[in-house]
Design an enzyme around this catalytic site. Sequence first.
Site, PDB file in Angstrom:
ATOM      1  CG  LEU A 103      -2.024   1.064   1.230  1.00  0.00           C
ATOM      2  CD1 LEU A 103      -3.036   0.783   0.134  1.00  0.00           C
ATOM      3  CD2 LEU A 103      -2.716   1.102   2.585  1.00  0.00           C
ATOM      4  CB  ILE A 106      -0.757   2.581  -3.966  1.00  0.00           C
ATOM      5  CG1 ILE A 106      -0.634   1.161  -4.504  1.00  0.00           C
ATOM      6  CG2 ILE A 106      -1.863   3.342  -4.678  1.00  0.00           C
ATOM      7  CD1 ILE A 106      -0.158   1.073  -5.938  1.00  0.00           C
ATOM      8  CD  GLU A 107      -1.958   6.139   0.531  1.00  0.00           C
ATOM      9  OE1 GLU A 107      -1.725   7.350   0.383  1.00  0.00           O
ATOM     10  OE2 GLU A 107      -3.108   5.678   0.645  1.00  0.00           O
ATOM     11  CB  SER A 108       4.617   7.620  -0.312  1.00  0.00           C
ATOM     12  OG  SER A 108       5.179   6.386   0.114  1.00  0.00           O
ATOM     13  CE1 TYR A 210      -4.676   4.246  -2.111  1.00  0.00           C
ATOM     14  CE2 TYR A 210      -6.032   2.638  -0.945  1.00  0.00           C
ATOM     15  CZ  TYR A 210      -4.957   3.504  -0.971  1.00  0.00           C
ATOM     16  OH  TYR A 210      -4.155   3.620   0.136  1.00  0.00           O
TER      17      TYR A 210
END
Length: 448
Positions: A103, A106-108, A210
């Site tokens: 995750l 995808i976030e950073s 997402y």
Amino acid sequence: MITIAQGQQEDGLIEADNEAVIEPVYDYEFIPDFTYEEVNDRVRKMDTGMPFELNETIFAFINYFTVRNREYSKMTLARKEIYFPLFEEALKRHGMPDEIKYLAIIESGLNPKAKSRVGAMGLWQFMPATGRVYDLNVSRDIDERMDPEMATEAACKYLKALHRMFGDWELALAAYNCGPGNVRKAIRRSGGRRTFWGIYNRLPRETRGYIPQFQAIMYVFKYADEHNLILEDGTFPIAHEKVHFNAEMDLEQLAEVSGVCLEDLEFLNPSIIKNKIPHSQRHIALRVPKNQANYLAENKTWIVDSLNIREERLLASIEADKPKEKPAEKLIYRVKRGDALGRIANRYGTSVSDLKAWNGLYSNNIKIGQQLTIYQNPKAFNQQIAESGKAKQDATRLSGNPKTYIVQPGDSLWLIARKLEGVSIEKIKRLNKLNNNKIKPGQKLIIG
């Protein structure tokens, strides 16, 4: 084929007898072809702690990460050795699926200093309000959302809370992206369905992409070799330990004094803004390279002393370089016909209120021939009154009687009241039975 002729005759003509032949080299990256069936077969073989079934949406993102944006995949693959061990340890300790580590990609993009357009920060992209709930505090000097360890711990706690709320990890991840309120709304509008794909069409557009991105990245990292996503040079973590200096600290100065690489300090401590640990945050444990940790811990007393000495010298140098404030320049102005306080104040760059205070005036009325005291540098004058030793000397200039004061040249009742603590203009006038504010040098005033 490129031909380069070598040698030159006396008449300037090129000889072609001695030729060097250079064949061009084309460096095109090989991108393997793949079909939906091949990818689906690989997905079925994946052993994951979360549900994962291939569909066209996920397949489109797999194509994006393995063909269209291979550089992003390579960048994150290069960073995984730095942060995945940290994620895996925290997830195992919290009893959460290991796959949640993807995750953060995808976030950073595994960048601890990543900032979104709406102000989310760090590996796990916490907004300030959510970060505070999980003890990630933000100030001008420290942003704990960029601390990999603290942010990972906060992300685990938040995701566990979301999982308790929805009972499904995919829904928990969706709520992490768009908020639990939007997920509840999507569940209601979908007739009570409680799976991601069951409420897919009711979720915000960004969240619909997402989870498929998350699952596509899971596949890409598992089968990177099959897609020729092979790194020539990986990135590895810096072995480190924590040292408590318990002092205000400038990382650049610390690097100069101790010999530690500044880039290593910056990399290991991304939450420290502008490379400074303020006095209010002096309790922070600084991460330092492990091979220098013992040296720093054993010598931190003299290191801190050295930094303090450098700081004192710097402040002294800055103070010495400051331009000296000019002393207040006093002049006496005699009022002429047509004069007014406002006009006089404008002429000498001061204000009416200052003119009135300097001359003990209670109104704007002045008369021809009246003498007005004017200080042309009021700022320096006020500082001189407040800070200089002269004020203390004047306060103690008493003629054998601690209750009297001898008027000095340039004095006014206002000035005397400012010099002497607990003395007001009204009190001086009352004790000395003065009907107006006029005083003269050498005059003895009762002050208490």
